[in-house]
Design a protein around this motif. Sequence first.
Motif, mmCIF file in Angstrom:
data_model
loop_
_atom_site.group_PDB
_atom_site.id
_atom_site.type_symbol
_atom_site.label_atom_id
_atom_site.label_comp_id
_atom_site.label_asym_id
_atom_site.label_seq_id
_atom_site.Cartn_x
_atom_site.Cartn_y
_atom_site.Cartn_z
ATOM 1 N N TRP A 37 1.981 -4.330 -2.975
ATOM 2 C CA TRP A 37 2.016 -5.690 -3.511
ATOM 3 C C TRP A 37 1.344 -6.658 -2.542
ATOM 4 O O TRP A 37 0.543 -7.490 -2.941
ATOM 5 C CB TRP A 37 3.469 -6.115 -3.774
ATOM 6 N N TYR A 38 1.674 -6.539 -1.221
ATOM 7 C CA TYR A 38 1.043 -7.410 -0.220
ATOM 8 C C TYR A 38 -0.464 -7.187 -0.170
ATOM 9 O O TYR A 38 -1.243 -8.135 -0.063
ATOM 10 C CB TYR A 38 1.642 -7.181 1.165
ATOM 11 N N GLU A 39 -0.902 -5.939 -0.241
ATOM 12 C CA GLU A 39 -2.341 -5.667 -0.209
ATOM 13 C C GLU A 39 -3.040 -6.249 -1.423
ATOM 14 O O GLU A 39 -4.154 -6.768 -1.320
ATOM 15 C CB GLU A 39 -2.580 -4.164 -0.100
ATOM 16 N N LEU A 40 -2.393 -6.205 -2.581
ATOM 17 C CA LEU A 40 -2.984 -6.803 -3.785
ATOM 18 C C LEU A 40 -3.047 -8.327 -3.683
ATOM 19 O O LEU A 40 -3.876 -8.962 -4.336
ATOM 20 C CB LEU A 40 -2.192 -6.391 -5.022
ATOM 21 N N GLN A 41 -2.199 -8.899 -2.834
ATOM 22 C CA GLN A 41 -2.223 -10.345 -2.611
ATOM 23 C C GLN A 41 -3.258 -10.742 -1.561
ATOM 24 O O GLN A 41 -3.440 -11.907 -1.267
ATOM 25 C CB GLN A 41 -0.837 -10.834 -2.174
ATOM 26 N N GLY A 42 -3.924 -9.729 -0.958
ATOM 27 C CA GLY A 42 -4.978 -10.012 0.002
ATOM 28 C C GLY A 42 -4.580 -9.840 1.453
ATOM 29 O O GLY A 42 -5.370 -10.121 2.349
ATOM 30 N N TYR A 43 -3.372 -9.377 1.726
ATOM 31 C CA TYR A 43 -2.925 -9.151 3.101
ATOM 32 C C TYR A 43 -3.285 -7.736 3.538
ATOM 33 O O TYR A 43 -3.171 -6.796 2.763
ATOM 34 C CB TYR A 43 -1.412 -9.341 3.226
ATOM 35 N N CYS A 44 -3.686 -7.618 4.770
ATOM 36 C CA CYS A 44 -4.009 -6.301 5.314
ATOM 37 C C CYS A 44 -2.731 -5.689 5.876
ATOM 38 O O CYS A 44 -2.100 -6.244 6.773
ATOM 39 C CB CYS A 44 -5.066 -6.416 6.410
ATOM 40 N N CYS A 45 -2.351 -4.533 5.357
ATOM 41 C CA CYS A 45 -1.131 -3.868 5.809
ATOM 42 C C CYS A 45 -1.433 -2.547 6.505
ATOM 43 O O CYS A 45 -0.522 -1.765 6.772
ATOM 44 C CB CYS A 45 -0.209 -3.604 4.615
ATOM 45 N N ALA A 46 -2.688 -2.301 6.785
ATOM 46 C CA ALA A 46 -3.062 -1.040 7.431
ATOM 47 C C ALA A 46 -2.533 -1.030 8.850
ATOM 48 O O ALA A 46 -2.627 -2.010 9.575
ATOM 49 C CB ALA A 46 -4.577 -0.870 7.431
ATOM 50 N N GLN A 47 -1.975 0.083 9.233
ATOM 51 C CA GLN A 47 -1.461 0.244 10.591
ATOM 52 C C GLN A 47 -2.450 1.082 11.364
ATOM 53 O O GLN A 47 -2.740 2.205 10.990
ATOM 54 C CB GLN A 47 -0.109 0.940 10.573
ATOM 55 N N GLU A 48 -2.960 0.503 12.434
ATOM 56 C CA GLU A 48 -3.919 1.245 13.248
ATOM 57 C C GLU A 48 -3.158 2.109 14.236
ATOM 58 O O GLU A 48 -2.294 1.624 14.956
ATOM 59 C CB GLU A 48 -4.864 0.297 13.964
ATOM 60 N N VAL A 49 -3.498 3.373 14.250
ATOM 61 C CA VAL A 49 -2.861 4.317 15.147
ATOM 62 C C VAL A 49 -3.893 4.772 16.161
ATOM 63 O O VAL A 49 -4.972 5.233 15.792
ATOM 64 C CB VAL A 49 -2.318 5.542 14.362
ATOM 65 N N GLU A 50 -3.574 4.614 17.437
ATOM 66 C CA GLU A 50 -4.486 5.067 18.486
ATOM 67 C C GLU A 50 -4.317 6.573 18.648
ATOM 68 O O GLU A 50 -3.236 7.059 18.937
ATOM 69 C CB GLU A 50 -4.181 4.369 19.806
ATOM 70 N N ARG A 51 -5.380 7.287 18.434
ATOM 71 C CA ARG A 51 -5.324 8.741 18.533
ATOM 72 C C ARG A 51 -5.850 9.192 19.892
ATOM 73 O O ARG A 51 -6.859 8.696 20.359
ATOM 74 C CB ARG A 51 -6.137 9.385 17.426
#
Length: 70
Positions: free
Chosen positions: A8-22
Amino acid sequence: MVVGVRIWYELQGYCCAQEVERTRKSIISSRSFGTGIADHAQLLDALYHHVRNVARQLRDEGQAARYMSV
């Protein structure tokens, strides 16, 4: 439920991606010689050179080696 809220947040234009340092799982330092090596000292020098390079890479990344194979 959490996934639905995130969508829902992503459809509202918010970035919810979690960057994981590998971190790397392996470092390979492999070279072949142009000619055969018969001298034990030359072989040891080449081995020391590669071990130093890998050790430097480990230190730069703040990592430690569990094992090494030759």
